[in-house]
Scaffold this motif. Sequence first.
Motif, PDB file in Angstrom:
ATOM      1  N   ARG A  47       0.832  -1.210   0.000  1.00  0.00           N
ATOM      2  CA  ARG A  47       0.000   0.000   0.000  1.00  0.00           C
ATOM      3  C   ARG A  47       0.862   1.253   0.000  1.00  0.00           C
ATOM      4  O   ARG A  47       0.631   2.189  -0.763  1.00  0.00           O
ATOM      5  CB  ARG A  47      -0.906  -0.006   1.235  1.00  0.00           C
ATOM      6  N   ILE A  48       1.900   1.263   0.824  1.00  0.00           N
ATOM      7  CA  ILE A  48       2.765   2.439   0.917  1.00  0.00           C
ATOM      8  C   ILE A  48       3.478   2.695  -0.404  1.00  0.00           C
ATOM      9  O   ILE A  48       3.542   3.834  -0.884  1.00  0.00           O
ATOM     10  CB  ILE A  48       3.764   2.278   2.081  1.00  0.00           C
ATOM     11  N   ILE A  49       4.021   1.649  -1.019  1.00  0.00           N
ATOM     12  CA  ILE A  49       4.742   1.807  -2.280  1.00  0.00           C
ATOM     13  C   ILE A  49       3.812   2.315  -3.373  1.00  0.00           C
ATOM     14  O   ILE A  49       4.142   3.255  -4.115  1.00  0.00           O
ATOM     15  CB  ILE A  49       5.414   0.480  -2.700  1.00  0.00           C
ATOM     16  N   ILE A  50       2.636   1.718  -3.494  1.00  0.00           N
ATOM     17  CA  ILE A  50       1.689   2.141  -4.530  1.00  0.00           C
ATOM     18  C   ILE A  50       1.269   3.585  -4.312  1.00  0.00           C
ATOM     19  O   ILE A  50       1.219   4.379  -5.260  1.00  0.00           O
ATOM     20  CB  ILE A  50       0.465   1.207  -4.556  1.00  0.00           C
ATOM     21  N   LEU A  51       0.996   3.966  -3.072  1.00  0.00           N
ATOM     22  CA  LEU A  51       0.561   5.341  -2.816  1.00  0.00           C
ATOM     23  C   LEU A  51       1.676   6.346  -3.062  1.00  0.00           C
ATOM     24  O   LEU A  51       1.413   7.464  -3.518  1.00  0.00           O
ATOM     25  CB  LEU A  51       0.028   5.473  -1.393  1.00  0.00           C
ATOM     26  N   ARG A  52       2.912   5.982  -2.812  1.00  0.00           N
ATOM     27  CA  ARG A  52       4.020   6.908  -3.124  1.00  0.00           C
ATOM     28  C   ARG A  52       4.146   7.118  -4.627  1.00  0.00           C
ATOM     29  O   ARG A  52       4.340   8.235  -5.097  1.00  0.00           O
ATOM     30  CB  ARG A  52       5.329   6.375  -2.556  1.00  0.00           C
ATOM     31  N   ILE A  53       4.043   6.032  -5.381  1.00  0.00           N
ATOM     32  CA  ILE A  53       4.135   6.139  -6.839  1.00  0.00           C
ATOM     33  C   ILE A  53       2.978   6.962  -7.384  1.00  0.00           C
ATOM     34  O   ILE A  53       3.164   7.862  -8.218  1.00  0.00           O
ATOM     35  CB  ILE A  53       4.178   4.735  -7.480  1.00  0.00           C
ATOM     36  N   VAL A  54       1.767   6.672  -6.911  1.00  0.00           N
ATOM     37  CA  VAL A  54       0.590   7.412  -7.371  1.00  0.00           C
ATOM     38  C   VAL A  54       0.703   8.878  -6.989  1.00  0.00           C
ATOM     39  O   VAL A  54       0.360   9.766  -7.783  1.00  0.00           O
ATOM     40  CB  VAL A  54      -0.692   6.776  -6.793  1.00  0.00           C
ATOM     41  N   GLY A  55       1.191   9.154  -5.793  1.00  0.00           N
ATOM     42  CA  GLY A  55       1.357  10.546  -5.370  1.00  0.00           C
ATOM     43  C   GLY A  55       2.308  11.308  -6.265  1.00  0.00           C
ATOM     44  O   GLY A  55       2.039  12.458  -6.633  1.00  0.00           O
ATOM     45  N   GLU A  56       3.405  10.691  -6.649  1.00  0.00           N
ATOM     46  CA  GLU A  56       4.349  11.350  -7.553  1.00  0.00           C
ATOM     47  C   GLU A  56       3.732  11.573  -8.939  1.00  0.00           C
ATOM     48  O   GLU A  56       3.961  12.613  -9.564  1.00  0.00           O
ATOM     49  CB  GLU A  56       5.633  10.533  -7.671  1.00  0.00           C
ATOM     50  N   GLN A  57       2.958  10.628  -9.417  1.00  0.00           N
ATOM     51  CA  GLN A  57       2.300  10.785 -10.713  1.00  0.00           C
ATOM     52  C   GLN A  57       1.284  11.920 -10.677  1.00  0.00           C
ATOM     53  O   GLN A  57       1.186  12.708 -11.616  1.00  0.00           O
ATOM     54  CB  GLN A  57       1.614   9.481 -11.132  1.00  0.00           C
ATOM     55  N   ILE A  58       0.532  12.014  -9.594  1.00  0.00           N
ATOM     56  CA  ILE A  58      -0.464  13.079  -9.473  1.00  0.00           C
ATOM     57  C   ILE A  58       0.222  14.436  -9.408  1.00  0.00           C
ATOM     58  O   ILE A  58      -0.203  15.393 -10.075  1.00  0.00           O
ATOM     59  CB  ILE A  58      -1.350  12.842  -8.236  1.00  0.00           C
ATOM     60  N   VAL A  59       1.284  14.542  -8.622  1.00  0.00           N
ATOM     61  CA  VAL A  59       1.997  15.809  -8.510  1.00  0.00           C
ATOM     62  C   VAL A  59       2.586  16.217  -9.863  1.00  0.00           C
ATOM     63  O   VAL A  59       2.496  17.379 -10.266  1.00  0.00           O
ATOM     64  CB  VAL A  59       3.089  15.728  -7.416  1.00  0.00           C
ATOM     65  N   ALA A  60       3.167  15.269 -10.593  1.00  0.00           N
ATOM     66  CA  ALA A  60       3.734  15.594 -11.911  1.00  0.00           C
ATOM     67  C   ALA A  60       2.646  16.060 -12.878  1.00  0.00           C
ATOM     68  O   ALA A  60       2.837  17.030 -13.619  1.00  0.00           O
ATOM     69  CB  ALA A  60       4.449  14.366 -12.478  1.00  0.00           C
ATOM     70  N   ARG A  61       1.503  15.390 -12.853  1.00  0.00           N
ATOM     71  CA  ARG A  61       0.414  15.791 -13.749  1.00  0.00           C
ATOM     72  C   ARG A  61      -0.147  17.159 -13.363  1.00  0.00           C
ATOM     73  O   ARG A  61      -0.421  17.998 -14.222  1.00  0.00           O
ATOM     74  CB  ARG A  61      -0.699  14.738 -13.708  1.00  0.00           C
ATOM     75  N   LEU A  62      -0.288  17.402 -12.061  1.00  0.00           N
ATOM     76  CA  LEU A  62      -0.820  18.689 -11.617  1.00  0.00           C
ATOM     77  C   LEU A  62       0.141  19.838 -11.900  1.00  0.00           C
ATOM     78  O   LEU A  62      -0.295  20.956 -12.152  1.00  0.00           O
ATOM     79  CB  LEU A  62      -1.141  18.640 -10.122  1.00  0.00           C
ATOM     80  N   ARG A  63       1.436  19.580 -11.855  1.00  0.00           N
ATOM     81  CA  ARG A  63       2.407  20.646 -12.142  1.00  0.00           C
ATOM     82  C   ARG A  63       2.460  20.986 -13.623  1.00  0.00           C
ATOM     83  O   ARG A  63       2.640  22.147 -13.991  1.00  0.00           O
ATOM     84  CB  ARG A  63       3.799  20.231 -11.682  1.00  0.00           C
ATOM     85  N   SER A  64       2.325  20.008 -14.465  1.00  0.00           N
ATOM     86  CA  SER A  64       2.484  20.264 -15.893  1.00  0.00           C
ATOM     87  C   SER A  64       1.362  21.142 -16.457  1.00  0.00           C
ATOM     88  O   SER A  64       1.614  21.990 -17.314  1.00  0.00           O
ATOM     89  CB  SER A  64       2.567  18.953 -16.673  1.00  0.00           C
ATOM     90  N   LYS A  65       0.163  20.974 -15.979  1.00  0.00           N
ATOM     91  CA  LYS A  65      -0.966  21.744 -16.516  1.00  0.00           C
ATOM     92  C   LYS A  65      -0.834  23.252 -16.245  1.00  0.00           C
ATOM     93  O   LYS A  65      -0.952  24.053 -17.166  1.00  0.00           O
ATOM     94  CB  LYS A  65      -2.271  21.191 -15.941  1.00  0.00           C
TER      95      LYS A  65
END
Length: 187
Positions: free
Chosen positions: A97-115
């Motif tokens: 759970r921790i590993i998946i949530l860290r990866i998902v968190g980084e993906q969300i942050v990258a997507r939110l920054r690019s827009k």
Amino acid sequence: MRARINKDGGKKSGFGEIWRLLKIARPESKALSFAFFFLVVSSSMTMAVPFFIGKIWTVQLKVRPKVVANCSASACPCFTRLSRGILLLGAGANYGRIIILRIVGEQIVARLRSKPFRRTFVQDAEFFDENRVGALISRVSSDTIIVGKSITQNLSDGLRAGVSGAAGFNLLAYTCKPRPGRPNLCW
């Protein structure tokens, strides 16, 4: 049309904000569903450890009462193996759970920054006269990190508390159900 930075700091809260966070996380819903599955497993194991240990101990007392009196890891192999298995399953699910949530968190942050960065490039000169570039970059960076942590950490902690509460209540109800010859002392 000119863009402006919201100066109020986003003071709203409530279920509307949770719904907005879930909509932001929708592209990662498949990975989040795996994380939720692991969360259910780890929370259930955490809540069930005392229950399982009590059941295993009861069985050991009935089967080999003399061995249980001097119980060690070598004297009670069944108890030890089951306890290890339960604890390892819970720990593995929590790690997943921790590993998946860290990866998902980084993906969300990258997507939110690019827009916002893409939208900033197409603004007219007046926008940059009113808003300093350093403030824009700082605001985008800090806001996206806050949103990413809210989705992965805070939402996960809330769901974990809900699952643990439900599991605890169900185990309490199961343990306390009336049985023949035993008074109901739990309710």
